[in-house]
Design a protein around this motif. Structure first.
Motif, PDB file in Angstrom:
ATOM      1  N   SER A  53       0.828  -1.202   0.000  1.00  0.00           N
ATOM      2  CA  SER A  53       0.000   0.000   0.000  1.00  0.00           C
ATOM      3  C   SER A  53       0.865   1.256   0.000  1.00  0.00           C
ATOM      4  O   SER A  53       0.492   2.274  -0.570  1.00  0.00           O
ATOM      5  CB  SER A  53      -0.935  -0.013   1.198  1.00  0.00           C
ATOM      6  OG  SER A  53      -0.184  -0.097   2.389  1.00  0.00           O
ATOM      7  N   ALA A  54       2.036   1.169   0.635  1.00  0.00           N
ATOM      8  CA  ALA A  54       2.918   2.333   0.646  1.00  0.00           C
ATOM      9  C   ALA A  54       3.369   2.678  -0.773  1.00  0.00           C
ATOM     10  O   ALA A  54       3.504   3.852  -1.126  1.00  0.00           O
ATOM     11  CB  ALA A  54       4.133   2.062   1.523  1.00  0.00           C
ATOM     12  N   LEU A  56       1.593   1.941  -3.507  1.00  0.00           N
ATOM     13  CA  LEU A  56       0.400   2.474  -4.180  1.00  0.00           C
ATOM     14  C   LEU A  56       0.207   3.945  -3.847  1.00  0.00           C
ATOM     15  O   LEU A  56      -0.208   4.740  -4.673  1.00  0.00           O
ATOM     16  CB  LEU A  56      -0.832   1.674  -3.746  1.00  0.00           C
ATOM     17  CG  LEU A  56      -0.855   0.216  -4.207  1.00  0.00           C
ATOM     18  CD1 LEU A  56      -2.063  -0.508  -3.611  1.00  0.00           C
ATOM     19  CD2 LEU A  56      -0.905   0.134  -5.735  1.00  0.00           C
ATOM     20  N   ARG A  57       0.557   4.297  -2.611  1.00  0.00           N
ATOM     21  CA  ARG A  57       0.411   5.676  -2.168  1.00  0.00           C
ATOM     22  C   ARG A  57       1.267   6.607  -3.047  1.00  0.00           C
ATOM     23  O   ARG A  57       0.829   7.669  -3.467  1.00  0.00           O
ATOM     24  CB  ARG A  57       0.859   5.797  -0.708  1.00  0.00           C
ATOM     25  CG  ARG A  57       0.482   7.106  -0.101  1.00  0.00           C
ATOM     26  CD  ARG A  57       1.058   7.262   1.307  1.00  0.00           C
ATOM     27  NE  ARG A  57       1.691   8.561   1.380  1.00  0.00           N
ATOM     28  CZ  ARG A  57       2.979   8.768   1.451  1.00  0.00           C
ATOM     29  NH1 ARG A  57       3.804   7.759   1.510  1.00  0.00           N
ATOM     30  NH2 ARG A  57       3.463   9.989   1.470  1.00  0.00           N
ATOM     31  N   LEU A  60      -0.385   7.064  -6.378  1.00  0.00           N
ATOM     32  CA  LEU A  60      -1.530   7.958  -6.263  1.00  0.00           C
ATOM     33  C   LEU A  60      -1.070   9.420  -6.171  1.00  0.00           C
ATOM     34  O   LEU A  60      -1.603  10.317  -6.818  1.00  0.00           O
ATOM     35  CB  LEU A  60      -2.323   7.578  -5.006  1.00  0.00           C
ATOM     36  CG  LEU A  60      -3.780   8.018  -4.937  1.00  0.00           C
ATOM     37  CD1 LEU A  60      -4.538   7.565  -6.172  1.00  0.00           C
ATOM     38  CD2 LEU A  60      -4.424   7.430  -3.684  1.00  0.00           C
ATOM     39  N   PHE A  91      -7.205   0.952  -8.798  1.00  0.00           N
ATOM     40  CA  PHE A  91      -6.215   1.796  -9.452  1.00  0.00           C
ATOM     41  C   PHE A  91      -6.319   1.697 -10.971  1.00  0.00           C
ATOM     42  O   PHE A  91      -6.042   2.663 -11.677  1.00  0.00           O
ATOM     43  CB  PHE A  91      -4.789   1.413  -9.003  1.00  0.00           C
ATOM     44  CG  PHE A  91      -4.357   2.148  -7.777  1.00  0.00           C
ATOM     45  CD1 PHE A  91      -5.087   2.076  -6.614  1.00  0.00           C
ATOM     46  CD2 PHE A  91      -3.208   2.925  -7.784  1.00  0.00           C
ATOM     47  CE1 PHE A  91      -4.689   2.759  -5.480  1.00  0.00           C
ATOM     48  CE2 PHE A  91      -2.806   3.619  -6.658  1.00  0.00           C
ATOM     49  CZ  PHE A  91      -3.543   3.526  -5.496  1.00  0.00           C
TER      50      PHE A  91
END
Lengths: 98, 679
Positions: A53-54, A56-57, A60, A91
């Motif tokens: 998730s980091a 993906l952050r 984003l 995403f």
């Protein structure tokens, strides 16, 4: 994680390999912070094995930053595992994936 | 022709160095173990060639034997230099046996041997096998040749006249040839190795020191030579004067005794060894005879005053006159003889001082390097390790008091730093523990949560990893029959994730309490979370709303892992995606899906801590494993708690003690059918 930046005029491609997780994502974030004269940013995930998730952050964040500056942001060469994560998290719907 | 041969001789060391270097570069010569010995033999052969085929100009034989020995050492190590020096020196000593000049035999032989020793020492202890600049090479060549010239004097102390003639004749050219030979060899090899000499912006102490020393020594050298030559010319003047005076008084005595024929005075009275006596009458008409000359008066002879320096009979000479009994006695001493001893001493002192200053230079450089720079380098490399994050490094430079105190100082600083870091870490750990505690306490954790309700059976569990994570679950009734239940995972870890999680949870809970429908809740929560979210955090979440009266489940999946729907013993992943993760982009309209639940159906929510749990061989637990686990026959009748337990157990078995870095969070809801009133 491995990082390689290839600048071609105003196009910047960042090749990311290995694992993009909590401990490595800040490096990628740092590598694309405050880009000047870049109208098109591409993340090449050819050699990326894992994304958390980091990671993906960061994607984003870049999507928003590049969008705000009128530039384009693309992710290329994603493998099936990462494609799945992109699908699950939605995403795929907002990021230009090639 | 001689000039061309001299140039070729100067280029000899360079040519050999280049050839051997190229051999080393292009062939397997570089891997050959005894290559330094081979190089030594080759340069030794060059030294022999220099001895046998030196350029003979009639006065001296010019060669670059010493430069060859120096090049051997500079390019192939001290052994090469020693071997070539041995060959060159011994061969030069024996060479007179077959007719090579004997006069400088000892001097040449000793100088060549010393070139070997000197180069070996420098290469081994000062340059430490690094290549040097051409300027230093030039200085080395010059140094050895100066030593060579001095040796000519030293080996001919009894015959200083000839030694002086030989040295004055050949020293300049010999020094130049050898110094240039070495310098050119260094330039040429640097060139073929493509070495670019880059000057750093900040110079090293050693370089600054070398410059400083060099300047100081040049000044010292020039001053002392200037002083020596002044002193020597004073001494020469005094000596000459007394010699001339003595000669005059001897002749006066001769006249006084009257037994001398003044016409033949020059036959038995000399001044020094090449000077003469001239006698004239008071009018200046010469009485004494002057051989092979028709000079008749003192004026014609060049003597125009009482004493001074003039061309007397064609030879630059000092002269002085005395008057005795109407005669004028003039003593004449050629300048060459008068200045000889002073010139010799000036030459010798120039050579000696060059050697002394060069040795001083070398000694000081070596001392500073050994005592200071080596230690500074060691401290620097240790410090680099420390700044790179290795706090276990301990400095151990204790060769003298000053460095010991620096080492100790740094060590105790590092120790203190470590202690402070440990303390800070302990404090942070404590606070994180507290945060973790608060976080898990804030989630509903009393089970069964609704003991009076027979229509649902709900269980949830969260096992936090070492770090504070961003997982959470939640459930609550917004009205009598509307049960909200959700699971979420905030991006990243630590306090920021925990805070963001609390914000998201409170927001969704408050929105749900307003009675809004699910799509409204999610859309508005997303927009709210997007505001002031510069750090780019997001939440993957799955939110369900069950109408307990009808069994209709509506749900929204904002980027979360697909939950498992278990119905009649069959498990199925709910793969519908409503949209992007929450807090990703504002304005997203999330899709809502619905499904009719029957009595006994279960919905199992989880976070990626389960599917991405890793075992010893780095495999992941995976969705497939989870799906097949939940579709097993035993699970059909399980309560929600039992369902959670079997997954927890399976994950524990799978990971077999491997430390997990993610929270493991799950929630299971079992629908038991329409509520029956308790009678």
């Amino acid at each position: 994680m491995t990082l390689e930046k290839i600048q071609n005029g105003t196009e910047l491609t960042v090749k990311v390999g290995g694992r993009l997780d909590t401990s490595t994502a800040p490096q990628l974030e740092e590598a694309v912070r405050n880009l000047e004269n870049v109208s098109s940013l591409t993340f090449d995930f050819q050699d990326l094995e894992y994304i958390s998730s980091a990671g993906l952050r960061v994607i984003l964040l870049e999507k928003k930053t590049m969008g705000a500056n009128g530039g384009s942001f693309t992710v290329i060469n994603i493998n099936s595992t990462i494609r799945e994560i992109f699908d699950i998290t939605g995403f795929s719907g907002i990021i230009d994936v090639k | 022709m001689i000039e061309i041969r001299l140039v070729l001789m100067t280029l000899l060391p360079m040519s050999l160095s280049v050839i051997l270097r190229l051999l080393e570069k292009k062939t397997s010569f570089s891997k050959f173990k005894g290559k330094d010995i081979v190089a030594g033999l080759v340069f030794g052969a060059a030294a022999v060639f220099c001895t046998e085929f030196g350029v003979d100009t009639g006065m001296a034989i010019y060669n670059t034997r010493d430069a060859s020995v120096i090049c051997a050492g500079l390019f192939f190590g001290w052994r090469a230099s020693a071997v070539s020096a041995l060959i060159g020196s011994v061969e030069r000593y024996l060479a007179p046996l077959w007719g090579v000049g004997i006069y400088t035999r000892m001097a040449c032989s000793i100088a060549t041997a010393c070139a070997g020793v000197f180069t070996s020492l420098l290469v081994k202890y000062l340059f430490e096998n690094r290549t040097i600049s051409w300027i230093k090479g030039f200085a080395m060549g010059a140094f050895i040749e100066v030593f060579h010239m001095l040796m000519v004097f030293v080996t001919h102390l009894n015959d200083i006249d000839k030694a002086f003639t030989v040295v004055t004749e050949c020293s300049a050219l010999m020094i130049f040839m050898n110094a240039t030979g070495v310098a050119l060899a260094i330039m040429a090899t640097d060139l073929i190795e493509n070495k670019k000499i880059m000057r750093e912006k900040i110079e090293k102490v050693s370089v600054q020191l070398e410059y400083g020393l060099a300047v100081a020594m040049v000044i010292g050298f020039v001053l002392s030579i200037r002083f020596t030559s002044l002193l020597q010319s004073k001494i020469t003047a005094t000596d000459t004067e007394s010699l001339l005076k003595n000669s005059i008084s001897v002749v006066e005595n001769d006249i006084f005794q009257g037994k001398t024929d003044l016409r033949t005075i020059s036959k038995f009275r000399h001044v020094g060894s090449t000077g003469r006596i001239i006698i004239s009458d008071s009018n200046g008409n010469i009485i004494s005879d002057i051989e092979n000359s028709d000079v008749r008066t003192l004026e014609e002879a060049g003597i125009t005053s009482f004493d001074g320096k003039a061309d007397v009979l064609g030879i630059t000479s000092y002269y002085m006159s005395g008057e005795y009994n109407g005669y004028r006695i003039v003593a004449v001493l050629p300048e060459k003889e008068a200045d000889f001893s002073s010139e010799v001493s000036i030459y010798v002192s120039i050579f000696m001082e060059l050697l002394v200053f060069a040795l001083l230079f070398i000694m000081l450089t070596v001392l500073v390097r050994r005592l200071i720079l080596k230690n500074v380098d060691r401290i620097n490399s240790d410090l680099k390790k420390i700044t790179d994050g290795d706090l276990t490094v301990s400095l151990n430079v204790k060769s003298n008091e000053e460095f010991k105190s620096i080492s100790d100082g740094i060590n105790s600083t590092v120790d203190k730093l470590k202690q402070l870091i440990d303390e800070a870490n302990a404090r942070i750990d404590k606070e994180l523990m507290l945060a973790k505690h608060i976080q898990s306490e804030s989630l509903p954790c009393v089970f069964p949560p609704y003991p009076n309700r027979t229509d649902i059976d709900l269980f949830a569990d969260m096992q936090t990893a070492k770090q504070v994570g961003g997982d959470f679950y939640d459930f609550f009734f917004a009205s009598e029959n509307r049960l909200f239940f959700m699971i979420a995972d905030v991006s990243g870890k630590g306090i920021p994730a925990a805070l963001f999680m609390m914000r998201a949870r409170t927001l969704i809970r408050n929105l749900a309490q307003t009675g809004a429908d699910l799509s409204d809740i999610v859309n508005r929560a997303n927009n709210d979370l997007c505001e002031n979210n510069d750090s780019g955090m997001f939440v993957t979440s799955w939110i369900g709303c069950l109408d307990t009266d009808t069994g209709i489940l509506s749900y929204c999946n904002a980027g979360h892992n697909p939950p498992v729907f278990v119905s009649g013993g069959k498990a199925e992943m709910l793969r519908s995606v409503s949209g992007l993760v929450l807090a990703g982009l504002p304005g997203i309209q999330y899709k809502i899906f619905t499904r009719q639940l029957s009595a006994g159906d279960k919905v199992y929510l989880y976070t990626d801590g389960i599917t991405e749990a890793i075992n010893l061989s780095c495999q992941m637990f995976s969705e497939e494993r989870l799906e097949s686990l939940l579709s097993s026959e035993e699970n059909r009748v399980n309560s929600s708690e039992e369902t959670c337990e079997i997954v927890k157990y399976a994950v524990k078995q799978f990971t077999a003690g491997e430390e997990q870095f993610d929270d493991i969070t799950m929630l299971c809801l079992k629908y038991k059918g329409k509520k029956r009133s308790i009678s």
